[in-house]
Write an enzyme that holds these catalytic residues in place. Structure first.
Site, PDB file in Angstrom:
ATOM      1  N   ARG A 188      -4.280  10.338   4.878  1.00 12.40           N
ATOM      2  CA  ARG A 188      -3.198  11.316   4.878  1.00 12.40           C
ATOM      3  C   ARG A 188      -2.410  11.313   3.570  1.00 12.40           C
ATOM      4  O   ARG A 188      -1.891  12.336   3.149  1.00 12.40           O
ATOM      5  CB  ARG A 188      -2.236  11.036   6.036  1.00 12.40           C
ATOM      6  CG  ARG A 188      -2.854  11.128   7.407  1.00 12.40           C
ATOM      7  CD  ARG A 188      -1.790  11.211   8.479  1.00 12.40           C
ATOM      8  NE  ARG A 188      -0.973  12.407   8.310  1.00 12.40           N
ATOM      9  CZ  ARG A 188      -1.301  13.617   8.778  1.00 12.40           C
ATOM     10  NH1 ARG A 188      -2.425  13.791   9.402  1.00 12.40           N
ATOM     11  NH2 ARG A 188      -0.496  14.639   8.594  1.00 12.40           N
ATOM     12  N   ARG A 212       1.313  14.289  12.024  1.00 12.90           N
ATOM     13  CA  ARG A 212       2.290  14.084  10.957  1.00 12.90           C
ATOM     14  C   ARG A 212       2.218  15.311  10.057  1.00 12.90           C
ATOM     15  O   ARG A 212       1.598  15.289   9.002  1.00 12.90           O
ATOM     16  CB  ARG A 212       1.983  12.788  10.199  1.00 12.90           C
ATOM     17  CG  ARG A 212       2.243  11.552  11.048  1.00 12.90           C
ATOM     18  CD  ARG A 212       2.012  10.273  10.285  1.00 12.90           C
ATOM     19  NE  ARG A 212       0.609   9.913  10.295  1.00 12.90           N
ATOM     20  CZ  ARG A 212       0.133   8.807   9.730  1.00 12.90           C
ATOM     21  NH1 ARG A 212       0.954   7.984   9.119  1.00 12.90           N
ATOM     22  NH2 ARG A 212      -1.144   8.529   9.762  1.00 12.90           N
ATOM     23  N   PRO A 213       2.816  16.420  10.511  1.00 16.05           N
ATOM     24  CA  PRO A 213       2.627  17.685   9.810  1.00 16.05           C
ATOM     25  C   PRO A 213       3.224  17.655   8.413  1.00 16.05           C
ATOM     26  O   PRO A 213       4.174  16.935   8.129  1.00 16.05           O
ATOM     27  CB  PRO A 213       3.356  18.691  10.706  1.00 16.05           C
ATOM     28  CG  PRO A 213       4.347  17.880  11.472  1.00 16.05           C
ATOM     29  CD  PRO A 213       3.718  16.550  11.674  1.00 16.05           C
ATOM     30  N   VAL A 214       2.633  18.509   7.549  1.00  9.54           N
ATOM     31  CA  VAL A 214       3.082  18.571   6.162  1.00  9.54           C
ATOM     32  C   VAL A 214       3.991  19.775   5.928  1.00  9.54           C
ATOM     33  O   VAL A 214       4.266  20.123   4.793  1.00  9.54           O
ATOM     34  CB  VAL A 214       1.875  18.626   5.196  1.00  9.54           C
ATOM     35  CG1 VAL A 214       1.028  17.381   5.350  1.00  9.54           C
ATOM     36  CG2 VAL A 214       1.037  19.877   5.426  1.00  9.54           C
ATOM     37  N   ASP A 215       4.470  20.399   7.008  1.00  6.03           N
ATOM     38  CA  ASP A 215       5.272  21.610   6.829  1.00  6.03           C
ATOM     39  C   ASP A 215       6.561  21.339   6.054  1.00  6.03           C
ATOM     40  O   ASP A 215       7.039  22.202   5.311  1.00  6.03           O
ATOM     41  CB  ASP A 215       5.590  22.257   8.182  1.00  6.03           C
ATOM     42  CG  ASP A 215       6.353  21.337   9.124  1.00  6.03           C
ATOM     43  OD1 ASP A 215       5.930  20.182   9.286  1.00  6.03           O
ATOM     44  OD2 ASP A 215       7.366  21.779   9.695  1.00  6.03           O
ATOM     45  N   ILE A 217       9.024   7.354  16.481  1.00  2.00           N
ATOM     46  CA  ILE A 217       8.544   7.923  15.226  1.00  2.00           C
ATOM     47  C   ILE A 217       7.270   8.744  15.449  1.00  2.00           C
ATOM     48  O   ILE A 217       7.193   9.901  15.055  1.00  2.00           O
ATOM     49  CB  ILE A 217       8.288   6.825  14.179  1.00  2.00           C
ATOM     50  CG1 ILE A 217       9.543   5.940  14.018  1.00  2.00           C
ATOM     51  CG2 ILE A 217       7.889   7.435  12.852  1.00  2.00           C
ATOM     52  CD1 ILE A 217      10.778   6.683  13.551  1.00  2.00           C
ATOM     53  N   ARG A 260      -7.985  -0.719   5.535  1.00  2.49           N
ATOM     54  CA  ARG A 260      -7.196   0.326   4.890  1.00  2.49           C
ATOM     55  C   ARG A 260      -5.838  -0.198   4.438  1.00  2.49           C
ATOM     56  O   ARG A 260      -5.232   0.373   3.521  1.00  2.49           O
ATOM     57  CB  ARG A 260      -6.971   1.506   5.849  1.00  2.49           C
ATOM     58  CG  ARG A 260      -8.210   2.345   6.133  1.00  2.49           C
ATOM     59  CD  ARG A 260      -7.878   3.534   7.034  1.00  2.49           C
ATOM     60  NE  ARG A 260      -6.691   4.200   6.525  1.00  2.49           N
ATOM     61  CZ  ARG A 260      -5.586   4.435   7.251  1.00  2.49           C
ATOM     62  NH1 ARG A 260      -5.521   4.051   8.503  1.00  2.49           N
ATOM     63  NH2 ARG A 260      -4.555   5.058   6.714  1.00  2.49           N
ATOM     64  N   CYS A 319      -5.471   8.149  10.440  1.00  3.02           N
ATOM     65  CA  CYS A 319      -5.677   7.477  11.721  1.00  3.02           C
ATOM     66  C   CYS A 319      -4.999   8.243  12.856  1.00  3.02           C
ATOM     67  O   CYS A 319      -4.140   9.081  12.644  1.00  3.02           O
ATOM     68  CB  CYS A 319      -5.196   6.032  11.650  1.00  3.02           C
ATOM     69  SG  CYS A 319      -3.551   5.809  11.004  1.00  3.02           S
ATOM     70  N   LYS A 336       0.829  -1.199   0.000  1.00  2.00           N
ATOM     71  CA  LYS A 336       0.000   0.000   0.000  1.00  2.00           C
ATOM     72  C   LYS A 336       0.868   1.256   0.000  1.00  2.00           C
ATOM     73  O   LYS A 336       0.621   2.207  -0.758  1.00  2.00           O
ATOM     74  CB  LYS A 336      -0.896   0.006   1.243  1.00  2.00           C
ATOM     75  CG  LYS A 336      -1.755   1.255   1.370  1.00  2.00           C
ATOM     76  CD  LYS A 336      -2.308   1.446   2.762  1.00  2.00           C
ATOM     77  CE  LYS A 336      -1.274   2.045   3.688  1.00  2.00           C
ATOM     78  NZ  LYS A 336      -1.827   2.782   4.828  1.00  2.00           N
ATOM     79  N   ASN A 337       1.895   1.273   0.842  1.00  2.00           N
ATOM     80  CA  ASN A 337       2.700   2.484   0.999  1.00  2.00           C
ATOM     81  C   ASN A 337       3.595   2.762  -0.206  1.00  2.00           C
ATOM     82  O   ASN A 337       4.155   3.847  -0.316  1.00  2.00           O
ATOM     83  CB  ASN A 337       3.533   2.406   2.281  1.00  2.00           C
ATOM     84  CG  ASN A 337       2.675   2.545   3.520  1.00  2.00           C
ATOM     85  OD1 ASN A 337       1.571   3.091   3.462  1.00  2.00           O
ATOM     86  ND2 ASN A 337       3.167   2.048   4.642  1.00  2.00           N
ATOM     87  N   ASP A 351       5.727   0.626  12.031  1.00  4.11           N
ATOM     88  CA  ASP A 351       4.530  -0.112  11.610  1.00  4.11           C
ATOM     89  C   ASP A 351       4.537  -1.575  12.057  1.00  4.11           C
ATOM     90  O   ASP A 351       3.549  -2.284  11.840  1.00  4.11           O
ATOM     91  CB  ASP A 351       4.378  -0.045  10.088  1.00  4.11           C
ATOM     92  CG  ASP A 351       3.765   1.269   9.629  1.00  4.11           C
ATOM     93  OD1 ASP A 351       3.334   2.057  10.486  1.00  4.11           O
ATOM     94  OD2 ASP A 351       3.733   1.510   8.410  1.00  4.11           O
TER      95      ASP A 351
END
Length: 417
Positions: free
Chosen positions: A92, A121-124, A326, A397, A116, A22-23, A304
């Site tokens: 996300r 998990r910021p997108v900055d 993490i 998912r 989830c 998936k990833n 994970d």
């Protein structure tokens, strides 16, 4: 809402096929936005997150067709630059369309993503990188708005390794003018898989799998036909299940090189692990030995796999310490495992002490995120009596037909719709 019922106490034995990752599939499918043509992808897993990204691509104007594990995305009709909240809120990884949209169409409006509950998990880091490449960024009403006449190559150093940020900027750089250097880049196998796809499209990506990636942008990219790499986390989950039940499980169609840290820890618990070119076989041994685990960016132990190993260590002799470096809030599954009799205590926010017990007992439990769902399934496999896992939409998912695959190994497991 579906639940999964497990009657535990069965030794697992047999072979299990591993699905596409998936990833890896999510960014690779998003990369189709870079191409004015039809791209083909095989070994695409049937998952809720995959459904979400395909719906988003269709909404942006792409033509999407699916036949089994094969997907075709034709982005010649790409005519929208907005990824709406209703499509993005569920996942996300939807933020991965930001870089390709700005690179190809010169602008994008993407809702800040959902997902989830395992911590921020910021997108900055994504946005800082795009700004360095010349994009004008605004945050308004929960949306990221980005514009650029044409992105330009830049030398970008991430504050911390970020998988999504590395992927987004690799895709953006593939159509940028000049050379882009990504320093302190993520090193995961999924990064290498995306680099291979971008190279096949006609970009030049060097150094993927190391902390320094160099991308030479192209004026245009061509369609590709590629296969998604195997899911290392799915493989790891089934291997832990084999060790946990004292079983003999062979994960087929996977890449042992992607799971070195997991294999090392399985061996440290006393399990026997053999590997071949595209398979891994684990045989569980009793007693399970306690080990300490610290999650780290790849090639370290993956976050994970933390929840699944916690179940294995809850049945070990002695006490194990798990440090989660993490994500914050990634011990939400602990309270549910405690309901099943696990002796786990939390310390200093990111550390769990796991004291082994002789048995777990079945109970009704509730999943809080994707990997927590998997850990509760594993706990049910080894528990006495019956376990019922609620909110398994999280599981759907990221794991394809998990209950069917476990049934193939002999587990007494069924989905109640």
């Amino acid at each position: 809402m579906d639940t999964i019922e497990i009657k535990g106490g069965v030794r697992l034995e047999g072979e299990v096929p591993i699905s596409g990752a998936k990833n890896a599939a999510l960014p690779i499918l998003a990369s189709a936005l870079l191409v004015e043509g039809a791209c083909g992808f095989s070994r695409v897993p049937k998952l809720k997150d995959i459904d979400s990204i395909l719906l988003l691509l269709e909404d942006l104007g792409c033509t999407v067709t699916r036949d089994g594990d094969r997907v075709q995305v034709d982005a010649r009709g790409l005519n929208r630059t907005e990824a709406a909240y209703d499509l993005v809120r569920k996942m996300r990884a939807s933020i991965l369309v930001l870089g390709p949209l700005v690179a190809r169409l010169g602008k994008a409006r993407v809702s800040l993503p959902g997902g989830c509950a395992i911590g921020a998990r910021p997108v900055d880091l994504h946005l800082k990188g795009l700004e360095a490449m010349g994009a004008r960024i605004r945050l308004e009403h929960g949306y990221v708005e980005a514009e650029a006449e044409r992105l330009k190559g830049a030398d970008i150093c991430f504050d911390v390794p970020t998988v999504g940020g590395t992927e987004n900027l690799m895709m953006a750089a593939a159509l940028a003018d000049g050379e882009t250097i990504l320093r302190n880049a993520a090193r995961e196998p999924e990064i290498v898989a995306l680099a291979d796809v971008l190279n096949a499209m006609g970009a030049s990506v060097e150094g993927a799998g190391t902390s320094k990636i160099v991308i030479q942008g192209a004026s245009s990219l061509k369609p590709v036909d590629v296969e998604i790499i195997p899911d290392r986390i799915e493989a790891g989950t089934f291997l832990v299940a084999g060790a946990l039940t004292g079983g003999d499980v062979k994960a087929c169609g996977c890449n042992p090189d992607h799971l070195r840290a997991v294999i090392d820890k399985l061996r440290a618990t006393g399990a026997s692990v053999e590997t071949g070119p595209d398979w891994i076989r684990v045989r569980g041994n009793s007693p399970v030995k306690s080990v300490d685990i610290t999650t780290q960016p790849y090639p370290g132990f993956p976050t994970d796999m933390q929840a699944q190993f916690m179940v294995l260590l809850s049945m070990a002799e002695g006490t194990s310490v798990i440090s989660e470096n993490i994500f914050e809030n990634r011990f939400i599954h602990v309270s549910e495992l405690q309901r099943m009799g696990a002796a786990i205590s939390l310390h200093a926010g990111n550390t769990a002490k796991v004291r082994g017990v002789k048995e777990l007992s079945g109970a009704p439990v509730m999943a809080s995120d994707l990997r927590a769902s998997a850990s509760l399934i594993l706990a049910g496999l080894v528990a006495t009596n019956t376990t019922v896992v609620h909110r398994v939409y999280h599981l759907d998912r990221g794991y394809e037909a998990m209950e069917e695959k476990f049934s193939r190994l002999g587990a007494r497991i069924r989905r109640i719709r």
